[in-house]
Design a protein around this motif. Structure first.
Motif, mmCIF file in Angstrom:
data_model
loop_
_atom_site.group_PDB
_atom_site.id
_atom_site.type_symbol
_atom_site.label_atom_id
_atom_site.label_comp_id
_atom_site.label_asym_id
_atom_site.label_seq_id
_atom_site.Cartn_x
_atom_site.Cartn_y
_atom_site.Cartn_z
ATOM 1 N N LYS A 48 0.838 -1.201 0.000
ATOM 2 C CA LYS A 48 0.000 0.000 0.000
ATOM 3 C C LYS A 48 0.874 1.253 0.000
ATOM 4 C CE LYS A 48 -3.690 2.348 2.415
ATOM 5 N NZ LYS A 48 -4.627 2.328 3.513
ATOM 6 N N ARG A 49 1.929 1.255 0.811
ATOM 7 C CA ARG A 49 2.834 2.408 0.836
ATOM 8 C C ARG A 49 3.570 2.555 -0.487
ATOM 9 N NH1 ARG A 49 4.988 1.137 6.684
ATOM 10 N NH2 ARG A 49 3.319 2.089 7.885
ATOM 11 N N ALA A 50 3.957 1.448 -1.081
ATOM 12 C CA ALA A 50 4.618 1.517 -2.393
ATOM 13 C C ALA A 50 3.663 2.101 -3.426
ATOM 14 C CB ALA A 50 5.082 0.128 -2.824
ATOM 15 N N GLY A 51 2.401 1.705 -3.367
ATOM 16 C CA GLY A 51 1.403 2.252 -4.283
ATOM 17 C C GLY A 51 1.187 3.737 -4.075
ATOM 18 N N MET A 52 1.169 4.169 -2.808
ATOM 19 C CA MET A 52 1.011 5.595 -2.516
ATOM 20 C C MET A 52 2.177 6.392 -3.098
ATOM 21 S SD MET A 52 -0.402 5.626 1.386
ATOM 22 C CE MET A 52 -0.547 7.400 1.486
ATOM 23 N N LEU A 53 3.398 5.879 -2.937
ATOM 24 C CA LEU A 53 4.563 6.572 -3.491
ATOM 25 C C LEU A 53 4.507 6.621 -5.009
ATOM 26 C CD1 LEU A 53 7.376 5.216 -1.177
ATOM 27 C CD2 LEU A 53 6.607 7.574 -1.363
ATOM 28 N N PHE A 54 4.081 5.522 -5.604
ATOM 29 C CA PHE A 54 3.961 5.469 -7.057
ATOM 30 C C PHE A 54 2.962 6.516 -7.552
ATOM 31 C CE2 PHE A 54 1.983 3.714 -10.909
ATOM 32 C CZ PHE A 54 3.103 3.590 -11.702
ATOM 33 N N TYR A 55 1.781 6.554 -6.934
ATOM 34 C CA TYR A 55 0.776 7.537 -7.324
ATOM 35 C C TYR A 55 1.270 8.959 -7.086
ATOM 36 C CZ TYR A 55 -3.105 4.426 -8.419
ATOM 37 O OH TYR A 55 -3.918 3.517 -9.006
ATOM 38 N N PHE A 56 1.956 9.198 -5.959
ATOM 39 C CA PHE A 56 2.472 10.534 -5.669
ATOM 40 C C PHE A 56 3.441 10.987 -6.752
ATOM 41 C CE2 PHE A 56 5.729 13.333 -3.968
ATOM 42 C CZ PHE A 56 4.961 14.354 -3.428
ATOM 43 N N ILE A 58 3.833 9.847 -9.852
ATOM 44 C CA ILE A 58 3.162 9.999 -11.144
ATOM 45 C C ILE A 58 2.409 11.332 -11.190
ATOM 46 C CG2 ILE A 58 1.285 9.096 -12.605
ATOM 47 C CD1 ILE A 58 3.579 7.344 -12.938
ATOM 48 N N GLY A 59 1.665 11.654 -10.145
ATOM 49 C CA GLY A 59 0.928 12.914 -10.100
ATOM 50 C C GLY A 59 1.837 14.125 -10.058
ATOM 51 N N PHE A 60 2.932 14.026 -9.286
ATOM 52 C CA PHE A 60 3.883 15.131 -9.209
ATOM 53 C C PHE A 60 4.517 15.373 -10.575
ATOM 54 C CE2 PHE A 60 7.838 17.270 -8.226
ATOM 55 C CZ PHE A 60 7.465 18.169 -7.233
ATOM 56 N N LEU A 61 4.908 14.302 -11.247
ATOM 57 C CA LEU A 61 5.508 14.430 -12.567
ATOM 58 C C LEU A 61 4.522 15.035 -13.567
ATOM 59 C CD1 LEU A 61 7.924 13.876 -14.465
ATOM 60 C CD2 LEU A 61 6.919 11.625 -14.876
ATOM 61 N N ALA A 62 3.278 14.597 -13.516
ATOM 62 C CA ALA A 62 2.275 15.145 -14.432
ATOM 63 C C ALA A 62 2.058 16.636 -14.179
ATOM 64 C CB ALA A 62 0.955 14.383 -14.277
ATOM 65 N N GLY A 63 1.958 17.024 -12.921
ATOM 66 C CA GLY A 63 1.796 18.437 -12.594
ATOM 67 C C GLY A 63 3.008 19.260 -12.978
ATOM 68 N N PHE A 64 4.189 18.680 -12.824
ATOM 69 C CA PHE A 64 5.428 19.369 -13.195
ATOM 70 C C PHE A 64 5.476 19.619 -14.699
ATOM 71 C CE2 PHE A 64 10.017 19.385 -14.130
ATOM 72 C CZ PHE A 64 10.403 20.431 -13.306
ATOM 73 N N VAL A 65 5.104 18.615 -15.472
ATOM 74 C CA VAL A 65 5.100 18.761 -16.934
ATOM 75 C C VAL A 65 4.088 19.821 -17.350
ATOM 76 C CG1 VAL A 65 4.505 17.566 -19.088
ATOM 77 C CG2 VAL A 65 5.994 16.461 -17.421
ATOM 78 N N VAL A 66 2.903 19.798 -16.749
ATOM 79 C CA VAL A 66 1.886 20.809 -17.071
ATOM 80 C C VAL A 66 2.389 22.202 -16.707
ATOM 81 C CG1 VAL A 66 -0.427 21.640 -16.447
ATOM 82 C CG2 VAL A 66 -0.068 19.222 -16.937
ATOM 83 N N ALA A 67 3.048 22.338 -15.565
ATOM 84 C CA ALA A 67 3.574 23.644 -15.152
ATOM 85 C C ALA A 67 4.646 24.137 -16.120
ATOM 86 C CB ALA A 67 4.143 23.556 -13.740
ATOM 87 N N ILE A 68 5.506 23.250 -16.580
ATOM 88 C CA ILE A 68 6.546 23.635 -17.539
ATOM 89 C C ILE A 68 5.911 24.087 -18.853
ATOM 90 C CG2 ILE A 68 8.439 22.741 -18.971
ATOM 91 C CD1 ILE A 68 9.374 23.146 -16.192
ATOM 92 N N VAL A 69 4.949 23.325 -19.345
ATOM 93 C CA VAL A 69 4.304 23.666 -20.617
ATOM 94 C C VAL A 69 3.575 24.998 -20.512
ATOM 95 C CG1 VAL A 69 2.462 22.981 -22.211
ATOM 96 C CG2 VAL A 69 4.130 21.297 -21.432
ATOM 97 N N ILE A 70 2.820 25.199 -19.443
ATOM 98 C CA ILE A 70 2.109 26.470 -19.279
ATOM 99 C C ILE A 70 3.097 27.620 -19.126
ATOM 100 C CG2 ILE A 70 0.633 27.793 -17.699
ATOM 101 C CD1 ILE A 70 -0.921 25.215 -17.199
#
Length: 116
Positions: A48-56, A58-70
Protein backbone atom coordinates in the motif's frame (compact mmCIF):
# COMPACT_ATOMS: atom_id res chain seq x y z
CA UNK A 1 14.78 -14.32 14.19
CA UNK A 2 12.68 -14.62 11.01
CA UNK A 3 11.45 -11.04 11.17
CA UNK A 4 14.94 -9.67 11.69
CA UNK A 5 16.43 -11.66 8.79
CA UNK A 6 13.73 -10.23 6.52
CA UNK A 7 15.17 -6.73 7.06
CA UNK A 8 18.85 -7.74 7.11
CA UNK A 9 19.46 -7.73 3.35
CA UNK A 10 17.73 -4.37 2.70
CA UNK A 11 19.54 -2.80 5.68
CA UNK A 12 22.95 -4.01 4.51
CA UNK A 13 22.20 -2.95 0.94
CA UNK A 14 21.10 0.52 2.00
CA UNK A 15 24.12 0.86 4.30
CA UNK A 16 26.49 0.04 1.46
CA UNK A 17 24.59 2.39 -0.84
CA UNK A 18 24.91 5.24 1.66
CA UNK A 19 28.62 4.56 2.21
CA UNK A 20 29.32 4.48 -1.52
CA UNK A 21 27.29 7.65 -2.06
CA UNK A 22 29.28 9.50 0.58
CA UNK A 23 32.60 8.31 -0.84
CA UNK A 24 31.62 9.10 -4.42
CA UNK A 25 29.69 12.36 -4.09
CA UNK A 26 30.31 13.69 -0.59
CA UNK A 27 27.71 15.04 1.77
CA UNK A 28 25.25 16.12 -0.95
CA UNK A 29 25.24 12.60 -2.37
CA UNK A 30 24.73 11.20 1.11
CA UNK A 31 21.70 13.41 1.72
CA UNK A 32 20.12 12.49 -1.64
CA UNK A 33 20.84 8.81 -1.07
CA UNK A 34 19.35 8.94 2.41
CA UNK A 35 16.09 10.33 1.02
CA UNK A 36 16.03 7.64 -1.66
CA UNK A 37 16.73 5.00 1.00
CA UNK A 38 13.74 6.13 3.04
CA UNK A 39 11.57 5.81 -0.06
CA UNK A 40 12.91 2.30 -0.68
CA UNK A 41 12.29 1.25 2.93
CA UNK A 42 8.74 2.58 2.80
CA UNK A 43 8.16 0.74 -0.46
CA UNK A 44 9.31 -2.63 0.82
CA UNK A 45 7.43 -2.31 4.11
CA UNK A 46 3.99 -2.67 2.49
CA UNK A 47 2.47 -2.73 -1.00
CA UNK A 48 0.00 0.00 0.00
CA UNK A 49 2.83 2.41 0.84
CA UNK A 50 4.62 1.52 -2.39
CA UNK A 51 1.40 2.25 -4.28
CA UNK A 52 1.01 5.60 -2.52
CA UNK A 53 4.56 6.57 -3.49
CA UNK A 54 3.96 5.47 -7.06
CA UNK A 55 0.78 7.54 -7.32
CA UNK A 56 2.47 10.53 -5.67
CA UNK A 57 5.39 10.54 -8.10
CA UNK A 58 3.16 10.00 -11.14
CA UNK A 59 0.93 12.91 -10.10
CA UNK A 60 3.88 15.13 -9.21
CA UNK A 61 5.51 14.43 -12.57
CA UNK A 62 2.28 15.15 -14.43
CA UNK A 63 1.80 18.44 -12.59
CA UNK A 64 5.43 19.37 -13.20
CA UNK A 65 5.10 18.76 -16.93
CA UNK A 66 1.89 20.81 -17.07
CA UNK A 67 3.57 23.64 -15.15
CA UNK A 68 6.55 23.63 -17.54
CA UNK A 69 4.30 23.67 -20.62
CA UNK A 70 2.11 26.47 -19.28
CA UNK A 71 5.15 28.46 -18.17
CA UNK A 72 6.83 28.18 -21.57
CA UNK A 73 3.66 28.87 -23.58
CA UNK A 74 2.56 31.90 -21.54
CA UNK A 75 6.03 33.20 -20.61
CA UNK A 76 4.79 33.57 -17.04
CA UNK A 77 6.71 35.87 -14.72
CA UNK A 78 6.21 37.22 -11.23
CA UNK A 79 3.26 35.91 -9.28
CA UNK A 80 1.99 33.92 -12.27
CA UNK A 81 5.13 31.79 -12.29
CA UNK A 82 4.88 31.42 -8.51
CA UNK A 83 1.37 30.00 -8.92
CA UNK A 84 2.75 27.40 -11.33
CA UNK A 85 4.82 25.95 -8.47
CA UNK A 86 1.61 24.62 -6.93
CA UNK A 87 0.72 22.48 -9.97
CA UNK A 88 3.06 19.54 -9.19
CA UNK A 89 1.64 19.31 -5.66
CA UNK A 90 -1.90 19.64 -6.95
CA UNK A 91 -1.19 16.82 -9.42
CA UNK A 92 0.18 14.66 -6.61
CA UNK A 93 -2.90 15.34 -4.48
CA UNK A 94 -5.26 14.44 -7.34
CA UNK A 95 -3.29 11.24 -8.02
CA UNK A 96 -3.37 10.24 -4.35
CA UNK A 97 -7.13 10.81 -4.20
CA UNK A 98 -7.56 8.79 -7.40
CA UNK A 99 -5.45 5.92 -6.06
CA UNK A 100 -7.37 5.86 -2.81
CA UNK A 101 -10.37 4.39 -4.65
CA UNK A 102 -8.45 1.13 -5.13
CA UNK A 103 -6.50 1.34 -1.85
CA UNK A 104 -3.36 2.15 -3.91
CA UNK A 105 -3.01 -1.50 -4.91
CA UNK A 106 -4.05 -1.21 -8.54
CA UNK A 107 -1.54 0.71 -10.65
CA UNK A 108 -2.58 2.33 -13.94
CA UNK A 109 0.28 1.86 -16.39
CA UNK A 110 -0.19 2.72 -20.08
CA UNK A 111 -3.96 2.42 -19.87
CA UNK A 112 -3.96 -1.00 -18.19
CA UNK A 113 -4.58 -1.71 -14.51
CA UNK A 114 -2.22 -4.08 -12.76
CA UNK A 115 -3.16 -5.61 -9.43
CA UNK A 116 -0.43 -6.29 -6.87
Amino acid sequence: MGEMSKWLLPAVSIGLFLAFSYLAWGISGLISSAMLSVIILLSISSPKRAGMLFYFFIGFLAGFVVAIVIGVKTNATGWKSAVLISLPFLGALIALLYGRKTDYLSWPIFGFRYRL
